[in-house]
Write a protein that holds these residues in place. Structure first.
Motif, PDB file in Angstrom:
ATOM      1  N   MET A  55       0.844  -1.205   0.000  1.00  0.00           N
ATOM      2  CA  MET A  55       0.000   0.000   0.000  1.00  0.00           C
ATOM      3  C   MET A  55       0.878   1.254   0.000  1.00  0.00           C
ATOM      4  N   THR A  56       0.442   2.219  -0.760  1.00  0.00           N
ATOM      5  CA  THR A  56       1.221   3.452  -0.856  1.00  0.00           C
ATOM      6  C   THR A  56       1.266   4.171   0.490  1.00  0.00           C
ATOM      7  N   ASP A  57       2.424   4.710   0.777  1.00  0.00           N
ATOM      8  CA  ASP A  57       2.615   5.459   2.025  1.00  0.00           C
ATOM      9  C   ASP A  57       2.218   6.919   1.779  1.00  0.00           C
ATOM     10  N   PHE A  58       0.935   7.218   1.871  1.00  0.00           N
ATOM     11  CA  PHE A  58       0.448   8.580   1.636  1.00  0.00           C
ATOM     12  C   PHE A  58       0.869   9.508   2.771  1.00  0.00           C
ATOM     13  N   GLN A  59       1.286  10.709   2.423  1.00  0.00           N
ATOM     14  CA  GLN A  59       1.679  11.669   3.455  1.00  0.00           C
ATOM     15  C   GLN A  59       0.981  13.006   3.238  1.00  0.00           C
ATOM     16  N   VAL A  61       1.604  25.017  14.024  1.00  0.00           N
ATOM     17  CA  VAL A  61       2.304  23.816  13.569  1.00  0.00           C
ATOM     18  C   VAL A  61       2.078  22.675  14.565  1.00  0.00           C
ATOM     19  N   ASP A  62       2.133  22.966  15.859  1.00  0.00           N
ATOM     20  CA  ASP A  62       1.835  21.942  16.868  1.00  0.00           C
ATOM     21  C   ASP A  62       0.445  21.361  16.631  1.00  0.00           C
ATOM     22  N   ALA A  63      -0.514  22.246  16.364  1.00  0.00           N
ATOM     23  CA  ALA A  63      -1.905  21.813  16.230  1.00  0.00           C
ATOM     24  C   ALA A  63      -2.108  20.939  14.996  1.00  0.00           C
ATOM     25  N   VAL A  64      -1.478  21.309  13.900  1.00  0.00           N
ATOM     26  CA  VAL A  64      -1.709  20.554  12.667  1.00  0.00           C
ATOM     27  C   VAL A  64      -1.012  19.185  12.738  1.00  0.00           C
ATOM     28  N   LEU A  65       0.118  19.124  13.436  1.00  0.00           N
ATOM     29  CA  LEU A  65       0.794  17.829  13.610  1.00  0.00           C
ATOM     30  C   LEU A  65      -0.012  16.947  14.569  1.00  0.00           C
ATOM     31  N   ALA A  66      -0.531  17.557  15.630  1.00  0.00           N
ATOM     32  CA  ALA A  66      -1.357  16.804  16.579  1.00  0.00           C
ATOM     33  C   ALA A  66      -2.619  16.291  15.890  1.00  0.00           C
ATOM     34  N   ALA A  67      -3.039  17.003  14.844  1.00  0.00           N
ATOM     35  CA  ALA A  67      -4.252  16.604  14.108  1.00  0.00           C
ATOM     36  C   ALA A  67      -3.960  15.518  13.071  1.00  0.00           C
ATOM     37  N   GLY A  68      -2.704  15.074  12.992  1.00  0.00           N
ATOM     38  CA  GLY A  68      -2.399  13.940  12.128  1.00  0.00           C
ATOM     39  C   GLY A  68      -1.561  14.225  10.899  1.00  0.00           C
ATOM     40  N   ALA A  69      -1.119  15.459  10.701  1.00  0.00           N
ATOM     41  CA  ALA A  69      -0.281  15.761   9.536  1.00  0.00           C
ATOM     42  C   ALA A  69       1.068  15.045   9.663  1.00  0.00           C
ATOM     43  N   LEU A  83      11.098  27.045  14.404  1.00  0.00           N
ATOM     44  CA  LEU A  83      10.198  25.892  14.582  1.00  0.00           C
ATOM     45  C   LEU A  83      10.948  24.731  15.231  1.00  0.00           C
ATOM     46  N   ARG A  84      12.186  24.496  14.820  1.00  0.00           N
ATOM     47  CA  ARG A  84      12.988  23.435  15.454  1.00  0.00           C
ATOM     48  C   ARG A  84      13.220  23.758  16.930  1.00  0.00           C
ATOM     49  N   ASN A  85      13.574  25.013  17.217  1.00  0.00           N
ATOM     50  CA  ASN A  85      13.816  25.411  18.610  1.00  0.00           C
ATOM     51  C   ASN A  85      12.540  25.294  19.445  1.00  0.00           C
ATOM     52  N   HIS A  86      11.408  25.474  18.783  1.00  0.00           N
ATOM     53  CA  HIS A  86      10.099  25.365  19.443  1.00  0.00           C
ATOM     54  C   HIS A  86       9.786  23.917  19.810  1.00  0.00           C
ATOM     55  N   GLY A  87      10.508  22.963  19.193  1.00  0.00           N
ATOM     56  CA  GLY A  87      10.303  21.561  19.528  1.00  0.00           C
ATOM     57  C   GLY A  87       9.693  20.726  18.422  1.00  0.00           C
ATOM     58  N   VAL A  88       9.552  21.299  17.229  1.00  0.00           N
ATOM     59  CA  VAL A  88       8.979  20.542  16.109  1.00  0.00           C
ATOM     60  C   VAL A  88       9.993  19.485  15.654  1.00  0.00           C
ATOM     61  N   THR A  89       9.592  18.207  15.681  1.00  0.00           N
ATOM     62  CA  THR A  89      10.498  17.127  15.257  1.00  0.00           C
ATOM     63  C   THR A  89      10.044  16.504  13.937  1.00  0.00           C
ATOM     64  N   ALA A  90       8.855  16.842  13.469  1.00  0.00           N
ATOM     65  CA  ALA A  90       8.355  16.308  12.190  1.00  0.00           C
ATOM     66  C   ALA A  90       9.249  16.787  11.047  1.00  0.00           C
ATOM     67  N   PRO A  91       9.246  16.050   9.936  1.00  0.00           N
ATOM     68  CA  PRO A  91      10.011  16.524   8.773  1.00  0.00           C
ATOM     69  C   PRO A  91       9.526  17.911   8.324  1.00  0.00           C
ATOM     70  N   ILE A  92      10.474  18.775   7.977  1.00  0.00           N
ATOM     71  CA  ILE A  92      10.144  20.081   7.395  1.00  0.00           C
ATOM     72  C   ILE A  92      10.588  20.057   5.934  1.00  0.00           C
ATOM     73  N   ASP A  93       9.634  20.325   5.064  1.00  0.00           N
ATOM     74  CA  ASP A  93       9.812  20.217   3.617  1.00  0.00           C
ATOM     75  C   ASP A  93       9.912  21.642   3.067  1.00  0.00           C
ATOM     76  N   VAL A  94      11.147  22.069   2.779  1.00  0.00           N
ATOM     77  CA  VAL A  94      11.400  23.456   2.367  1.00  0.00           C
ATOM     78  C   VAL A  94      11.353  23.565   0.842  1.00  0.00           C
ATOM     79  N   HIS A  95      10.418  24.311   0.351  1.00  0.00           N
ATOM     80  CA  HIS A  95      10.275  24.528  -1.094  1.00  0.00           C
ATOM     81  C   HIS A  95      10.846  25.901  -1.440  1.00  0.00           C
ATOM     82  N   LEU A  96      12.012  25.909  -2.078  1.00  0.00           N
ATOM     83  CA  LEU A  96      12.674  27.160  -2.440  1.00  0.00           C
ATOM     84  C   LEU A  96      12.098  27.711  -3.734  1.00  0.00           C
ATOM     85  N   MET A  97      11.365  28.818  -3.620  1.00  0.00           N
ATOM     86  CA  MET A  97      10.938  29.542  -4.823  1.00  0.00           C
ATOM     87  C   MET A  97      11.833  30.765  -4.900  1.00  0.00           C
TER      88      MET A  97
END
Lengths: 187, 123
Positions: B1-5, B22-30, B56-70
């Motif tokens: 099964m595909t690993d949807f993210q 960011v805390d809230a959206v991760l807690a909500a399952g992102a 965000l890292r200093n705030h304690g976010v451990t989830a992957p951060i996906d940086v899109h450089l435009m």
């Protein structure tokens, strides 16, 4: 900062708008370290900026950019890097509400105050006084309780402080210290 | 099964309360925090830079951060975002003179690399 005029990228108009939506009613003083400036002037005016200042060497048409700022209902200003000449001021004094002297090279926080800024402040203070115009003289870079009195004595009336305030646990204590220092020169 | 993210983009979050958002959206399952960087050169807007990622890292976010450089050019900001805790760093190939080198820069800084195609770009 746009990673073109200076080698870093910070925050744009959406963040300014977010502060307004959050309920911030204090003046927001937007210092553009970007090149070109005109597009972002419009965006920051729409996002609730009070002052918008830019570096004259970052705009091909400085007078027009100043008019854009005032035309959008904001207060305008020019910013001068430590080694930048004040020449541009000569022709547009009547179109600025603020003159900002950089006392560090722009790009990063936490740098040390460049002492030659004191003489430059005295020079600009004399220009403002001679003009009779209502222009604020702001300084940005390495300002803290330890040197704010000396900087004010040289003619500055508006003081940007980043790390000196935000790197302390008690913001009120630092701001009170700064006000006490300022009172010592006006007394 | 595909690993949807699911990767919520913080561009639509409340920047005045970004840590809580960011805390809230991760807690909500992102799964991933998507982070759009614009420099008012490659695109006609300016958003947020490496200091916000570091915050965000200093705030304690451990989830992957996906940086899109435009942004254009990309190499200087690749190093700054790698230092600021980015997990993925992606850029537009037409924004880098040496695409292969920029991709190597990302991987050698310990991040995951990626390329974007804009709608009118040949793929």
């Amino acid at each position: 900062m746009d990673n073109h005029y200076v080698p870093n990228l910070t925050i744009g108009p959406m963040v300014c708008q977010a502060l307004r939506n959050h309920g911030v009613t204090a003046p927001i003083d937007v210092h553009l370290m970007v090149q070109p400036v005109d597009n972002l002037i419009g965006m920051f005016a729409d996002a609730g900026a009070t002052y918008i200042t830019f570096h004259p060497d970052a705009s091909t048409h400085v007078d027009r950019s100043l008019q854009l700022i005032r035309g959008a209902g904001c207060k305008s200003g020019l910013v001068f890097n430590p080694a930048a000449s004040l020449e541009a001021l000569k022709y547009v004094m009547d179109k600025v509400d603020m003159i900002l002297l950089m006392s560090v090279n722009p790009g990063f926080g936490g740098q040390k105050f460049i002492p030659a800024t004191l003489d430059k402040l005295r020079e600009v203070r004399a220009l403002i006084d001679a003009s009779g115009l209502d222009i604020r003289l702001e300084v940005d870079g390495g300002v803290g309780p330890g040197n704010i009195a000396e900087i004010a004595a040289a003619g500055a009336d508006t003081f940007v402080a980043g790390s000196a305030i935000f790197n302390q646990p008690d913001y009120r204590a630092v701001i009170d210290d700064m006000r006490r220092e300022l009172a010592s020169i006006t007394a | 099964m595909t690993d949807f993210q699911i990767a919520p983009s913080i561009l639509s979050a409340d920047f005045a309360r970004l840590g809580e958002e960011v805390d809230a959206v991760l807690a909500a399952g992102a799964d991933i925090v998507h982070f759009d960087v614009m420099d008012n050169h490659y695109v006609p807007n300016l958003t947020i830079g490496p200091m916000v990622c570091q915050a965000l890292r200093n705030h304690g976010v451990t989830a992957p951060i996906d940086v899109h450089l435009m942004v254009q050019p990309v190499d200087n900001l690749i190093g700054m975002f790698a230092d600021a805790g980015a997990t993925y760093i992606t850029f537009h190939p037409d924004a880098s003179t040496h695409v292969d080198r920029s991709l190597q820069l990302i991987r050698s800084a310990g991040c995951k690399s990626g390329l974007w195609t804009t709608t009118t770009c040949p793929t």
